[in-house]
Write an enzyme that holds these catalytic residues in place. Structure first.
Site, PDB file in Angstrom:
ATOM      1  N   SER A 192      -9.714   1.662   3.088  1.00  0.00           N
ATOM      2  CA  SER A 192      -8.823   2.279   2.088  1.00  0.00           C
ATOM      3  C   SER A 192      -7.731   1.381   1.506  1.00  0.00           C
ATOM      4  O   SER A 192      -7.061   1.951   0.580  1.00  0.00           O
ATOM      5  CB  SER A 192      -8.079   3.247   2.925  1.00  0.00           C
ATOM      6  OG  SER A 192      -7.350   2.841   3.819  1.00  0.00           O
TER       7      SER A 192
ATOM      8  N   LYS B 213       0.802  -1.288   0.106  1.00  0.00           N
ATOM      9  CA  LYS B 213      -0.042  -0.148  -0.076  1.00  0.00           C
ATOM     10  C   LYS B 213       0.802   1.404   0.025  1.00  0.00           C
ATOM     11  O   LYS B 213       1.987   1.232   0.677  1.00  0.00           O
ATOM     12  CB  LYS B 213      -1.003  -0.063   1.265  1.00  0.00           C
ATOM     13  CG  LYS B 213      -1.957   0.930   1.322  1.00  0.00           C
ATOM     14  CD  LYS B 213      -2.678   0.765   2.669  1.00  0.00           C
ATOM     15  CE  LYS B 213      -4.053   1.870   2.782  1.00  0.00           C
ATOM     16  NZ  LYS B 213      -4.756   1.516   3.985  1.00  0.00           N
TER      17      LYS B 213
ATOM     18  N   SER C 199      -9.801  -0.872   7.370  1.00  0.00           N
ATOM     19  CA  SER C 199      -9.427  -0.614   5.990  1.00  0.00           C
ATOM     20  C   SER C 199      -8.653  -1.855   5.300  1.00  0.00           C
ATOM     21  O   SER C 199      -8.093  -1.847   4.189  1.00  0.00           O
ATOM     22  CB  SER C 199      -8.158   0.335   6.019  1.00  0.00           C
ATOM     23  OG  SER C 199      -9.094   1.893   5.577  1.00  0.00           O
TER      24      SER C 199
HETATM   25  N1  GLN Z   1     -13.086   3.930   6.595  1.00  0.00           N
HETATM   26  C1  GLN Z   1     -12.175   4.227   7.877  1.00  0.00           C
HETATM   27  C2  GLN Z   1     -12.150   5.752   7.559  1.00  0.00           C
HETATM   28  O1  GLN Z   1     -12.203   6.020   6.639  1.00  0.00           O
HETATM   29  C3  GLN Z   1     -11.278   3.321   7.974  1.00  0.00           C
HETATM   30  C4  GLN Z   1     -10.120   3.983   7.261  1.00  0.00           C
HETATM   31  C5  GLN Z   1      -8.735   2.815   7.638  1.00  0.00           C
HETATM   32  O2  GLN Z   1      -8.814   1.822   8.219  1.00  0.00           O
HETATM   33  N2  GLN Z   1      -7.458   3.462   7.009  1.00  0.00           N
HETATM   34  O3  GLN Z   1     -11.522   6.157   8.264  1.00  0.00           O
END
Ligand code: GLN
Length: 478
Positions: A154, A79, A178
């Site tokens: 994400s 990532k 994420s």
């Molecule tokens: N969807 C969550 C957010 O937008 C989690 C994001 C993540 O785990 N990086 O913060």
């Protein structure tokens, strides 16, 4: 046997026996990237020549008889929020478009030491804020099972890359779901380890009390193998715990006898898609047929998880992202009138809408007069959420739940409605708030042909139990 589509253990076997070379294996995955990625758009960058050079080095090492690492010859996508020395690390943000880190993240060093091939950089929501990978400043990743649908986020690039067979393994980060949510949407396995299990040294910070790096793979064994490589103490991350790392792959196939699985009514709340619910309930039937006991538990404060997370995470983000000022890193606006204007214009142009929204919410909640009412209150509720888990795990070994309220949604359908997007995280956030490990494993398919995952949660540092429980289910569906 074809290379793409083989499991990591099969690939390692073929490499060890000399049936395929690392160069051949890497080329096969690069060809798959060339074939699939123009549509899926999982990779922000990959470099064919660089990947093949790494593969040649690993082949040469093998031929010379030197001992090889645990991932010898396996491609891994990373990532794009984990630093790699000398290569851009953008966090899918204009702000870091030209940022080239002078050092490797701890996990990247571990991958190199394990003789993995670094395949390329996976797309993400900008600074890992989002649940669909639509917040990337550069491209929208698509679900490998149906390009009209989101891959989740994400870590959408990492999950889609594994789901499309473009790499057998990938690293993601999970602050609020994420890794698990995109794994569920893309039909792969993804695990968030315990907070403190994997060093975040070199992971670009989003919300430091929640961020954790974890593995994604096509199956549980690959997930366990990658976790084995990245887990363990690193003095450069003071939250990284000094505990021995079990050899997860060794115990993986031993079923857990007398397994007790907790299910919470709160995880089957209003708004849960019926197909998701029936997939989770059928998975529970599989476990019962294997001798497990299912027990009702209660997580009464989990209904506050979304509200709590969306205070804590933005507060920490607003503090962490203060460093992007046009001086320290990457992007600086071209025209401005004075220094204050330079900061404001740089941040105005460099960050996307969702990141700005988080910074504003966090700054507000931390400001004098609101700190007690929002931030401090959220910390107290966070504690209650953790205590719910402590109580539940006194009675059960693991907790099973949906990963998300619905299967993958269409690209464009939630991106203009932040609240609806945040509700995607309903079942994943609590694990981050409590610091416990969670895994998403493929458990079914919707009538629309999209994957549905099952989430399992375990007490802190019980990744071994989690992986063995996940493997029990996987073995039954083979
Ligand atoms: N969807 C969550 C957010 O937008 C989690 C994001 C993540 O785990 N990086 O913060």
């Amino acid at each position: 046997m074809s290379i793409v589509g083989s499991t990591t253990e099969e690939l390692l076997g073929q490499l060890a026996s000399g049936d395929v070379s690392c160069v051949e294996l890497t080329s096969a995955y690069l060809d798959q990237i060339a074939a699939r990625d123009p549509e899926v758009q999982a990779f922000l960058r990959y470099d064919r020549d660089d990947a093949l050079r790494q593969a040649e080095r690993i082949d040469a090492k093998r031929q010379s008889g030197q001992p090889l690492g645990k991932l010898a010859g396996l491609p891994v996508a990373v990532k794009d929020n984990m630093c790699t020395k000398g290569q851009p690390t953008t966090c899918a943000s204009r702000m870091l478009e030209d940022f080239v880190p002078p050092y490797d993240a701890h996990v990247v060093t571990r991958l190199k030491e394990a003789d993995a091939v670094l395949m390329g950089r996976a797309n993400l929501d900008e600074f890992a804020m989002g649940s669909s990978t639509e917040n990337s400043a550069f491209q929208v990743t698509r679900n490998p099972h149906n390009a009209e649908f989101a891959p989740g986020g994400s870590s959408g690039g990492s999950a889609a890359a594994v789901g499309a067979g473009m790499t057998p393994l990938a690293l993601g980060s999970d602050t609020g779901g994420s890794i698990r949510q995109p794994a569920s949407f893309c039909g792969v396995v993804g695990m968030k380890p315990t907070y403190g299990r994997v060093s975040r040294y070199g992971l670009v910070a989003f919300a430091s009390s929640l961020d954790q790096i974890g593995p994604l793979a096509g199956d549980v064994t690959g997930t366990a193998r990658l976790l084995e490589v990245i887990a363990g103490h690193d003095a450069r991350d003071s939250t990284c715990v000094d505990l021995p790392v079990p050899e997860y792959t060794q115990s993986l196939n031993e079923p857990l006898s007398g397994l007790t699985i907790g299910i919470a009514a709160e995880h089957f709340a209003e708004g849960l898609d019926p197909e998701v619910e029936s997939t989770v309930r059928s998975a529970l039937d599989v476990y019962t047929s294997l001798g497990a006991t299912v027990k009702e538990i209660s997580l009464p404060h989990s209904r506050y998880a979304v509200a709590t997370y969306y205070v804590v995470a933005p507060c920490e983000a607003s503090s962490n992202l203060a460093r992007y000022d046009g001086v320290h890193y990457g992007f600086r606006a071209e025209s401005f009138e004075n220094m204050i204007d330079m900061y404001a214009t740089t941040r105005g142009e460099g960050f996307g809408d969702e990141v700005k929204r988080r910074i504003m919410v966090g700054t507000y909640a931390l400001s004098a007069g609101y700190y007690d009412a929002y931030y401090l209150k959220a910390l107290k509720v966070r504690r209650l959420i953790r205590e719910d888990f402590d109580r539940a795990f006194a009675d059960v070994d693991v907790i099973a739940s949906p990963v998300t309220p619905t299967p993958a949604f269409k690209i464009g359908s939630l991106v203009d409605d932040p609240l609806a997007m945040y509700l995607q995280d309903l079942y994943t956030l609590s694990a981050n708030l409590a610091g416990i490990p969670g895994i998403s494993i493929p458990a079914g398919t919707s009538s629309g042909g999209l994957p549905i995952g099952l989430q399992l949660l375990a007490p802190a540092f019980e990744e071994e139990r989690l992986l063995r429980a996940a493997r029990m289910f996987e073995q039954e569906s083979e």
